[in-house]
Design a protein around this motif. Structure first.
Motif, PDB file in Angstrom:
ATOM      1  N   GLU A 116       0.857  -1.175   0.000  1.00  0.00           N
ATOM      2  CA  GLU A 116       0.000   0.000   0.000  1.00  0.00           C
ATOM      3  C   GLU A 116       0.899   1.233   0.000  1.00  0.00           C
ATOM      4  O   GLU A 116       1.845   1.311   0.776  1.00  0.00           O
ATOM      5  CB  GLU A 116      -0.864  -0.017   1.254  1.00  0.00           C
ATOM      6  CG  GLU A 116      -1.633   1.233   1.519  1.00  0.00           C
ATOM      7  CD  GLU A 116      -2.341   1.181   2.863  1.00  0.00           C
ATOM      8  OE1 GLU A 116      -3.514   1.561   2.882  1.00  0.00           O
ATOM      9  OE2 GLU A 116      -1.734   0.774   3.871  1.00  0.00           O
ATOM     10  N   VAL A 117       0.599   2.179  -0.868  1.00  0.00           N
ATOM     11  CA  VAL A 117       1.344   3.435  -0.919  1.00  0.00           C
ATOM     12  C   VAL A 117       0.460   4.511  -0.294  1.00  0.00           C
ATOM     13  O   VAL A 117      -0.656   4.745  -0.754  1.00  0.00           O
ATOM     14  CB  VAL A 117       1.709   3.818  -2.372  1.00  0.00           C
ATOM     15  CG1 VAL A 117       2.393   5.161  -2.410  1.00  0.00           C
ATOM     16  CG2 VAL A 117       2.587   2.745  -3.004  1.00  0.00           C
ATOM     17  N   ASP A 118       0.958   5.122   0.783  1.00  0.00           N
ATOM     18  CA  ASP A 118       0.243   6.201   1.466  1.00  0.00           C
ATOM     19  C   ASP A 118       0.875   7.533   1.089  1.00  0.00           C
ATOM     20  O   ASP A 118       2.070   7.736   1.285  1.00  0.00           O
ATOM     21  CB  ASP A 118       0.297   6.020   2.980  1.00  0.00           C
ATOM     22  CG  ASP A 118      -0.478   4.808   3.448  1.00  0.00           C
ATOM     23  OD1 ASP A 118      -1.490   4.473   2.801  1.00  0.00           O
ATOM     24  OD2 ASP A 118      -0.076   4.201   4.462  1.00  0.00           O
ATOM     25  N   ILE A 119       0.056   8.436   0.573  1.00  0.00           N
ATOM     26  CA  ILE A 119       0.517   9.762   0.172  1.00  0.00           C
ATOM     27  C   ILE A 119      -0.059  10.768   1.166  1.00  0.00           C
ATOM     28  O   ILE A 119      -1.276  10.951   1.231  1.00  0.00           O
ATOM     29  CB  ILE A 119       0.075  10.090  -1.269  1.00  0.00           C
ATOM     30  CG1 ILE A 119       0.621   9.020  -2.230  1.00  0.00           C
ATOM     31  CG2 ILE A 119       0.526  11.485  -1.673  1.00  0.00           C
ATOM     32  CD1 ILE A 119       0.035   9.077  -3.612  1.00  0.00           C
ATOM     33  N   ALA A 120       0.822  11.394   1.934  1.00  0.00           N
ATOM     34  CA  ALA A 120       0.401  12.321   2.985  1.00  0.00           C
ATOM     35  C   ALA A 120       0.540  13.756   2.502  1.00  0.00           C
ATOM     36  O   ALA A 120       1.547  14.141   1.921  1.00  0.00           O
ATOM     37  CB  ALA A 120       1.237  12.108   4.237  1.00  0.00           C
ATOM     38  N   THR A 121      -0.514  14.529   2.767  1.00  0.00           N
ATOM     39  CA  THR A 121      -0.476  15.969   2.532  1.00  0.00           C
ATOM     40  C   THR A 121      -0.624  16.639   3.890  1.00  0.00           C
ATOM     41  O   THR A 121      -0.653  15.962   4.913  1.00  0.00           O
ATOM     42  CB  THR A 121      -1.623  16.411   1.598  1.00  0.00           C
ATOM     43  OG1 THR A 121      -2.862  16.125   2.242  1.00  0.00           O
ATOM     44  CG2 THR A 121      -1.556  15.698   0.260  1.00  0.00           C
ATOM     45  N   GLY A 122      -0.730  17.947   3.913  1.00  0.00           N
ATOM     46  CA  GLY A 122      -0.867  18.649   5.180  1.00  0.00           C
ATOM     47  C   GLY A 122      -2.124  18.278   5.946  1.00  0.00           C
ATOM     48  O   GLY A 122      -2.133  18.263   7.163  1.00  0.00           O
ATOM     49  N   ASN A 132       2.197  -4.078  -6.641  1.00  0.00           N
ATOM     50  CA  ASN A 132       3.398  -4.921  -6.581  1.00  0.00           C
ATOM     51  C   ASN A 132       4.534  -4.112  -5.972  1.00  0.00           C
ATOM     52  O   ASN A 132       4.506  -2.884  -5.981  1.00  0.00           O
ATOM     53  CB  ASN A 132       3.813  -5.376  -7.988  1.00  0.00           C
ATOM     54  CG  ASN A 132       2.765  -6.222  -8.647  1.00  0.00           C
ATOM     55  OD1 ASN A 132       2.155  -7.067  -8.015  1.00  0.00           O
ATOM     56  ND2 ASN A 132       2.542  -5.970  -9.924  1.00  0.00           N
ATOM     57  N   ARG A 133       5.564  -4.796  -5.490  1.00  0.00           N
ATOM     58  CA  ARG A 133       6.692  -4.098  -4.860  1.00  0.00           C
ATOM     59  C   ARG A 133       7.343  -3.112  -5.833  1.00  0.00           C
ATOM     60  O   ARG A 133       7.618  -1.964  -5.472  1.00  0.00           O
ATOM     61  CB  ARG A 133       7.727  -5.118  -4.357  1.00  0.00           C
ATOM     62  CG  ARG A 133       8.924  -4.512  -3.691  1.00  0.00           C
ATOM     63  CD  ARG A 133       8.512  -3.739  -2.475  1.00  0.00           C
ATOM     64  NE  ARG A 133       9.652  -3.165  -1.796  1.00  0.00           N
ATOM     65  CZ  ARG A 133       9.593  -2.623  -0.613  1.00  0.00           C
ATOM     66  NH1 ARG A 133       8.457  -2.587   0.044  1.00  0.00           N
ATOM     67  NH2 ARG A 133      10.648  -2.118  -0.054  1.00  0.00           N
ATOM     68  N   ASN A 134       7.587  -3.539  -7.064  1.00  0.00           N
ATOM     69  CA  ASN A 134       8.226  -2.655  -8.043  1.00  0.00           C
ATOM     70  C   ASN A 134       7.353  -1.442  -8.353  1.00  0.00           C
ATOM     71  O   ASN A 134       7.848  -0.317  -8.439  1.00  0.00           O
ATOM     72  CB  ASN A 134       8.541  -3.410  -9.335  1.00  0.00           C
ATOM     73  CG  ASN A 134       9.620  -4.445  -9.141  1.00  0.00           C
ATOM     74  OD1 ASN A 134      10.417  -4.362  -8.210  1.00  0.00           O
ATOM     75  ND2 ASN A 134       9.640  -5.434 -10.011  1.00  0.00           N
ATOM     76  N   ASP A 135       6.047  -1.668  -8.518  1.00  0.00           N
ATOM     77  CA  ASP A 135       5.135  -0.555  -8.800  1.00  0.00           C
ATOM     78  C   ASP A 135       5.050   0.395  -7.616  1.00  0.00           C
ATOM     79  O   ASP A 135       5.026   1.617  -7.792  1.00  0.00           O
ATOM     80  CB  ASP A 135       3.739  -1.072  -9.154  1.00  0.00           C
ATOM     81  CG  ASP A 135       3.701  -1.787 -10.497  1.00  0.00           C
ATOM     82  OD1 ASP A 135       4.617  -1.556 -11.314  1.00  0.00           O
ATOM     83  OD2 ASP A 135       2.761  -2.568 -10.724  1.00  0.00           O
ATOM     84  N   ALA A 136       5.001  -0.162  -6.405  1.00  0.00           N
ATOM     85  CA  ALA A 136       4.934   0.684  -5.204  1.00  0.00           C
ATOM     86  C   ALA A 136       6.198   1.538  -5.085  1.00  0.00           C
ATOM     87  O   ALA A 136       6.117   2.737  -4.805  1.00  0.00           O
ATOM     88  CB  ALA A 136       4.760  -0.184  -3.955  1.00  0.00           C
TER      89      ALA A 136
END
Length: 154
Positions: A116-122, A132-136
């Motif tokens: 899972e890729v978590d994108i944090a903003t303010g 997949n690991r490579n895509d993440a």
């Protein structure tokens, strides 16, 4: 827009099975309650059983549709995340607002070697589940590179 790997459907199936287990435990608690107290109605177990069948059947039936409507894209100005079948959401995260990008892996994702890729903003955190690991790694590096470039340009 890019789709998630098909293996994420197995993770969603496992998640539904965990929900089923929890609901069965609740039903078992109700059975115990009806055997030990006089005020609990016996027909309540039928209602709980019906609810369990409807919820689990609905969750399992929606897995293919859920997969079809989960997409994401990373471009120079934003990260877009689309998901939802009935209640659709389309989130656009401006690259300049990205503060951090994390890669996580819970126990259900681990069974399929997904991340899972978590994108944090303010103000919030947005997730892209089931990569997949490579895509993440690629998404994380790309978003962080674009965010650094956007901050340097300001």
């Amino acid at each position: 827009m890019q789709n998630l790997p098909p293996r994420v459907k197995k993770v969603w199936f496992l998640s539904t099975m965990v929900q089923l287990l929890i609901l069965i435990i609740i039903a078992g608690g109700y059975v115990w309650l009806t055997n030990n107290v006089s005020w609990a109605p016996k027909w309540g177990l039928s209602v709980i059983g019906f609810i369990i069948v409807v919820i689990i059947g609905f969750e399992l039936a929606l897995i293919p549709y859920r997969y079809r409507f989960h997409q994401f894209a990373v471009n120079e100005t934003e990260v877009e995340i689309k998901n939802g079948f009935f209640f659709r959401s389309h989130v656009s995260i401006p690259i300049a607002r990205v503060q951090n990008v994390d890669i996580n892996q819970g126990p259900l994702l681990r069974t399929q070697k997904l991340f899972e890729v978590d994108i944090a903003t303010g103000g919030s955190t947005h997730s892209i589940d089931g990569l997949n690991r490579n895509d993440a790694d690629r998404v994380k590096e790309r978003v962080m590179q674009l965010a650094l470039e956007a901050k340097n340009a300001q």
